[in-house]
Motif scaffolding. Structure first.
Motif, PDB file in Angstrom:
ATOM      1  N   LEU A  87     -25.082  -4.570 -31.217  1.00 18.79           N
ATOM      2  CA  LEU A  87     -24.422  -5.590 -31.752  1.00 18.79           C
ATOM      3  C   LEU A  87     -24.208  -5.444 -33.713  1.00 18.79           C
ATOM      4  CD1 LEU A  87     -22.402  -7.746 -29.989  1.00 18.79           C
ATOM      5  CD2 LEU A  87     -23.823  -9.501 -31.232  1.00 18.79           C
ATOM      6  N   ALA A  88     -25.376  -5.223 -33.962  1.00 19.11           N
ATOM      7  CA  ALA A  88     -25.670  -6.147 -35.562  1.00 19.11           C
ATOM      8  C   ALA A  88     -24.771  -3.781 -36.230  1.00 19.11           C
ATOM      9  CB  ALA A  88     -26.967  -5.827 -35.924  1.00 19.11           C
ATOM     10  N   VAL A  89     -25.381  -2.889 -35.440  1.00 19.13           N
ATOM     11  CA  VAL A  89     -24.595  -2.423 -35.556  1.00 19.13           C
ATOM     12  C   VAL A  89     -22.992  -2.396 -35.626  1.00 19.13           C
ATOM     13  CG1 VAL A  89     -24.383   0.376 -35.167  1.00 19.13           C
ATOM     14  CG2 VAL A  89     -26.267  -0.456 -35.765  1.00 19.13           C
ATOM     15  N   ARG A  90     -22.648  -2.329 -35.115  1.00 16.15           N
ATOM     16  CA  ARG A  90     -21.155  -2.646 -34.528  1.00 16.15           C
ATOM     17  C   ARG A  90     -20.622  -3.957 -35.507  1.00 16.15           C
ATOM     18  NH1 ARG A  90     -18.182  -3.208 -29.305  1.00 16.15           N
ATOM     19  NH2 ARG A  90     -18.639  -1.680 -28.042  1.00 16.15           N
ATOM     20  N   ARG A  91     -21.394  -4.289 -36.284  1.00 21.77           N
ATOM     21  CA  ARG A  91     -20.747  -5.937 -36.899  1.00 21.77           C
ATOM     22  C   ARG A  91     -20.705  -5.303 -38.351  1.00 21.77           C
ATOM     23  NH1 ARG A  91     -22.795 -11.702 -35.525  1.00 21.77           N
ATOM     24  NH2 ARG A  91     -24.486 -11.063 -35.239  1.00 21.77           N
ATOM     25  N   ALA A  92     -21.603  -3.670 -38.586  1.00 19.76           N
ATOM     26  CA  ALA A  92     -21.370  -3.909 -39.797  1.00 19.76           C
ATOM     27  C   ALA A  92     -21.000  -3.224 -39.969  1.00 19.76           C
ATOM     28  CB  ALA A  92     -22.991  -2.604 -39.745  1.00 19.76           C
ATOM     29  N   HIS A  93     -19.229  -1.639 -38.980  1.00 19.46           N
ATOM     30  CA  HIS A  93     -18.614  -1.250 -38.819  1.00 19.46           C
ATOM     31  C   HIS A  93     -18.979  -0.252 -40.294  1.00 19.46           C
ATOM     32  CE1 HIS A  93     -16.166  -3.855 -37.711  1.00 19.46           C
ATOM     33  NE2 HIS A  93     -16.784  -5.078 -38.437  1.00 19.46           N
ATOM     34  N   ALA A  94     -19.382   0.256 -40.161  1.00 17.60           N
ATOM     35  CA  ALA A  94     -20.035   1.578 -41.073  1.00 17.60           C
ATOM     36  C   ALA A  94     -20.315   2.511 -39.902  1.00 17.60           C
ATOM     37  CB  ALA A  94     -21.557   1.497 -42.093  1.00 17.60           C
ATOM     38  N   PRO A  95     -19.311   4.249 -40.152  1.00 14.38           N
ATOM     39  CA  PRO A  95     -19.048   4.234 -38.932  1.00 14.38           C
ATOM     40  C   PRO A  95     -20.415   5.589 -38.779  1.00 14.38           C
ATOM     41  CG  PRO A  95     -17.712   5.406 -40.583  1.00 14.38           C
ATOM     42  CD  PRO A  95     -18.250   3.809 -40.972  1.00 14.38           C
ATOM     43  N   TRP A  96     -20.911   5.400 -40.332  1.00 15.66           N
ATOM     44  CA  TRP A  96     -22.525   6.602 -39.633  1.00 15.66           C
ATOM     45  C   TRP A  96     -23.708   5.891 -39.001  1.00 15.66           C
ATOM     46  CZ3 TRP A  96     -26.051   4.449 -43.004  1.00 15.66           C
ATOM     47  CH2 TRP A  96     -25.201   3.279 -44.220  1.00 15.66           C
ATOM     48  N   LEU A  97     -23.674   4.381 -39.564  1.00 10.04           N
ATOM     49  CA  LEU A  97     -24.774   3.584 -39.631  1.00 10.04           C
ATOM     50  C   LEU A  97     -25.432   3.429 -37.510  1.00 10.04           C
ATOM     51  CD1 LEU A  97     -26.884   2.108 -41.181  1.00 10.04           C
ATOM     52  CD2 LEU A  97     -25.479  -0.200 -40.238  1.00 10.04           C
ATOM     53  N   GLY A  98     -24.468   3.880 -36.843  1.00 13.94           N
ATOM     54  CA  GLY A  98     -24.941   4.296 -35.534  1.00 13.94           C
ATOM     55  C   GLY A  98     -25.658   5.334 -35.329  1.00 13.94           C
ATOM     56  N   PRO A  99     -25.843   6.633 -35.979  1.00  8.93           N
ATOM     57  CA  PRO A  99     -25.905   7.467 -35.451  1.00  8.93           C
ATOM     58  C   PRO A  99     -27.368   7.518 -36.278  1.00  8.93           C
ATOM     59  CG  PRO A  99     -23.674   7.954 -35.963  1.00  8.93           C
ATOM     60  CD  PRO A  99     -24.056   6.751 -35.798  1.00  8.93           C
ATOM     61  N   ALA A 100     -27.091   7.355 -37.900  1.00 11.50           N
ATOM     62  CA  ALA A 100     -28.558   7.273 -38.649  1.00 11.50           C
ATOM     63  C   ALA A 100     -29.492   6.450 -37.784  1.00 11.50           C
ATOM     64  CB  ALA A 100     -27.869   6.314 -40.185  1.00 11.50           C
ATOM     65  N   THR A 101     -29.664   5.058 -37.107  1.00  6.15           N
ATOM     66  CA  THR A 101     -29.625   4.516 -36.891  1.00  6.15           C
ATOM     67  C   THR A 101     -30.682   5.006 -35.410  1.00  6.15           C
ATOM     68  OG1 THR A 101     -28.726   2.147 -37.238  1.00  6.15           O
ATOM     69  CG2 THR A 101     -30.901   1.629 -35.962  1.00  6.15           C
ATOM     70  N   VAL A 102     -30.258   5.825 -34.744  1.00  2.00           N
ATOM     71  CA  VAL A 102     -30.976   6.504 -34.029  1.00  2.00           C
ATOM     72  C   VAL A 102     -31.712   6.916 -33.994  1.00  2.00           C
ATOM     73  CG1 VAL A 102     -30.591   7.375 -32.118  1.00  2.00           C
ATOM     74  CG2 VAL A 102     -28.785   6.081 -32.427  1.00  2.00           C
ATOM     75  N   VAL A 103     -31.492   8.345 -35.645  1.00  2.00           N
ATOM     76  CA  VAL A 103     -32.006   8.969 -35.114  1.00  2.00           C
ATOM     77  C   VAL A 103     -33.847   8.733 -36.686  1.00  2.00           C
ATOM     78  CG1 VAL A 103     -32.296  10.396 -37.387  1.00  2.00           C
ATOM     79  CG2 VAL A 103     -30.343  10.930 -36.229  1.00  2.00           C
ATOM     80  N   ALA A 104     -33.321   7.386 -36.791  1.00  2.00           N
ATOM     81  CA  ALA A 104     -34.408   6.676 -37.700  1.00  2.00           C
ATOM     82  C   ALA A 104     -35.638   6.186 -36.855  1.00  2.00           C
ATOM     83  CB  ALA A 104     -33.636   5.566 -38.683  1.00  2.00           C
ATOM     84  N   LEU A 105     -34.307   5.372 -35.193  1.00  4.65           N
ATOM     85  CA  LEU A 105     -35.714   5.354 -34.166  1.00  4.65           C
ATOM     86  C   LEU A 105     -36.553   6.212 -34.170  1.00  4.65           C
ATOM     87  CD1 LEU A 105     -33.764   2.141 -33.204  1.00  4.65           C
ATOM     88  CD2 LEU A 105     -36.237   2.253 -33.651  1.00  4.65           C
ATOM     89  N   LEU A 106     -35.538   7.402 -33.819  1.00  2.77           N
ATOM     90  CA  LEU A 106     -36.577   8.753 -32.661  1.00  2.77           C
ATOM     91  C   LEU A 106     -37.256   9.167 -33.454  1.00  2.77           C
ATOM     92  CD1 LEU A 106     -33.025  10.358 -30.769  1.00  2.77           C
ATOM     93  CD2 LEU A 106     -35.806   8.801 -30.217  1.00  2.77           C
TER      94      LEU A 106
END
Lengths: 395, 249
Positions: free
Chosen positions: A140-159
């Protein structure tokens, strides 16, 4: 499975009370997961029933920070937040997940200290609920940020974070890691087989869909036939195909020399491909029809040959529709490939079914988690390509 | 003349029903044994008709229960989500529904097995988890497809929100909802067959056992009967809908 344009006709002013209620419910659920539900289950061996361990006991002091970070991640972007605040919320929730993972690993190690080596510490309902809530909040937070790169970046960082922790042995005491360590080769091979099965089926279905759409006169028959296939349950189709392949091999034993056998990858690939034909064929037809008559006329007036019009006009303009069909088909292929193990085609289904036969939850998870990851990966990856294609040609 | 012309335009349920009946015929012990023999399979003991009917009944009960749950929850949630009050929840519902769709039914059955034990419950859970999303989306799409001026006209005539829902939105969204229920029905029959892996006694049981023991005749019977159920169920749903349309003005 179409992402219909969902601009709500009734959605006028969003009420402020409901998000607040949802936030409170979310916080209560997280607290429940961490304090009242077992986050770990300690058993004598991998098949025995476990003794529940609550979060406060297993996670120790880290329960507080997890809860605080989670709530912070939810509260920080309370209003239409963009930029820094949304980024902070994402970071807080991602960090909460990492702290929870580390706490679970450490808790498992402490709980197993002094127990015989066969003892297992598996994740309990509280751990799964907490992880799901935090992941949901993060999404939800990633969606609300409205930044297209944030989703993949978060996934990569978490992994990356989880991978580094795993490498340093933080999860070695958790039964899932123990099970994986014991079957590393099998699981990795199964992932490869799974990808090969779904890829081969996708390629076969794509070729089939192209051939079927070339048969101009028979489109009505094709439509009836392909939607008929969708009605046949996959298990039944697999059974029927195995019987048919068996008969075929008896009639023409020479096929055996080509590596065909009644049980194995071939019937599985054919069965999976049969289900993918409908979305692909339909997508292809829609994609080729997507440019309007005036555009095609203009292409003709410019002197484009039909082939040039196909590759220069029709396919680029239809690309988003084509990729959408491919996405639906790819997600279906990954799911259906799980059933391939029923006919001896291997893949991740074999691990899942082994786990079911042994009633070993960790083994089931070991097969299920990669299936879900592959499915989510196909869905998000191809929907990004779809969006890119839409931007590129429909700007 | 007119009557004759009408009877020649075939009802879409007819083709489905005929296919279903042919498949049901194939699942008959005599027919299945004959087909297996034609394929060169050794003739083993087929399932007798009584056993086949018992399995079919179990299959219908489980699939029916699951379909009922999916229909009530999916359509109900779809109605709730399209209310003005719930608009802030929309992204959440969409995200959860999309996430649930990423987990194939087999995997849900497998994951529910340790929690719910062997038998029907994991199958039902898988059915509900996987089936709600298409029905929810179909309902939402149908209701949102209702042109807003029709809705406004209803409001202008003095209809309450509930009356607008019952008299305008749901009737106009009906075809879309029926379409998603067809998908859900096919899904229900297929998932219940997969449920055999979790120990539910359904028509999937002879298929799974037949695949494991190379026992072709019962496998064919189970496969044909499962497919027959799916086709006949769809035909019944379509026939029901058109009968209902004929009764209603």
């Amino acid at each position: 499975m179409h992402d219909a344009p969902l601009a709500g006709p009734l959605g006028v002013g969003p009420s402020r009370r409901l998000p607040l209620l949802a936030g409170i419910a979310w916080t209560c659920a997280l607290a429940l997961a961490l304090f009242a539900l077992p986050v770990l289950s300690i058993a004598e061996n991998r098949l025995a029933l476990g003794r529940p361990v609550l979060g406060a006991q297993a996670l120790g002091w880290s329960v507080g920070p997890i809860l605080a970070l989670g709530v912070a991640g939810l509260v920080v972007p309370s209003r239409q937040a963009a930029g820094l605040r949304a980024g902070l919320a994402v970071a807080a929730l991602a960090f909460a997940i990492l702290v929870l993972a580390a706490g679970l690993g450490r808790g498992a190690m402490q709980a197993l200290a002094g127990l015989p080596p066969a003892a297992r510490a598996s994740l309990g309902s509280g751990a799964w609920l907490a992880l799901a809530l935090l992941a949901g909040g993060l999404g939800l937070a990633v969606r609300r940020a409205h930044a297209p790169w944030l989703g993949p970046a978060t996934v990569v960082a978490l992994l990356l974070g989880v991978g580094l922790m795993a490498r340093s042995g933080a999860f070695d005491a958790l039964s899932l890691a123990v099970e994986y360590a014991a079957r590393r080769e099998t699981v990795n091979a199964a992932i490869g087989e799974h990808l090969a099965l779904s890829g081969a089926a996708l390629a076969l279905a794509l070729a089939g869909a192209v051939l079927l759409s070339l048969w101009r006169r028979g489109q009505g028959v094709v439509a009836i036939l392909l939607s008929g296939i969708q009605v046949v349950p996959a298990v039944a189709l697999l059974g029927g195909l195995v019987a048919l392949t068996g008969g075929l091999l008896r009639a023409a034993p020479a096929l055996r020399d080509l590596g065909l056998s009644a049980l194995g990858a071939v019937p599985a690939i054919v069965a999976i491909a049969a289900y993918l034909l409908l979305p692909l064929w339909r997508g292809l037809a829609l994609a080729l029809r997507s440019p309007d008559a005036a555009t095609l006329e203009a292409a003709g007036a410019l002197g484009l040959t039909p082939a040039q019009a196909l590759f220069g006009v029709r396919l680029p303009l239809g690309a988003p529709i084509l990729v959408a069909a491919l996405r639906v088909a790819a997600v279906q292929a990954v799911g259906l490939a799980t059933l391939g193990a029923l006919v001896g085609a291997g893949g991740l289904g074999r691990i899942v079914f082994d786990g079911m036969a042994q009633f070993a939850p960790d083994l089931i998870l070991l097969g299920a988690i990669p299936v879900i990851a592959l499915s989510l990966g196909a869905e998000t990856g191809l929907s990004r390509i779809e969006a890119a294609a839409r931007r590129r040609w429909h700007a | 003349m007119h009557r004759a012309a009408q009877s020649t335009t075939r009802h879409p349920a007819l083709g489905l029903a005929v296919t279903g009946l042919i498949l049901a015929g194939i699942s008959h012990p005599a027919a299945a044994t004959w087909i297996a023999a034609a394929l060169g399979e050794p003739a083993r003991r087929p399932l007798d008709v009584a056993r086949l009917l018992a399995l079919s009944l179990q299959h219908v009960i489980l699939a029916g229960a699951g379909l009922g749950l999916v229909a009530v929850l999916g359509v109900g949630l779809g109605i709730l989500v399209t209310r003005r009050v719930a608009s802030p929840w929309r992204p959440l519902v969409d995200a959860v529904a999309a996430g649930a769709q990423a987990v194939p039914p087999v995997v849900v059955v497998a994951l529910a097995l340790p929690v719910l034990g062997f038998g029907g419950p994991p199958t039902l859970l898988a059915l509900v988890a996987y089936g709600i999303m298409p029905v929810l989306r179909g309902t939402v799409g149908g209701i949102e497809g209702v042109a807003s001026d029709i809705r406004e006209a209803g409001r202008a005539v003095g209809l309450t929100n509930f009356q607008i829902l019952m008299r305008i939105e749901l009737p106009l969204a009906g075809p879309a909802i029926v379409e998603t229920l067809r998908t859900a029905l096919v899904l229900a029959v297929a998932t219940v067959a997969v449920g055999a892996l979790a120990g539910a006694t359904t028509l999937g049981t002879p298929i799974v056992a037949g695949l494991q023991n190379q026992n072709t005749v019962p496998m064919l019977q189970g496969a044909a009967a499962t497919a027959a159920l799916a086709f006949l169920g769809e035909a019944a749903l379509l026939a029901l809908v058109s009968a209902w349309r004929a009764i209603r003005p």
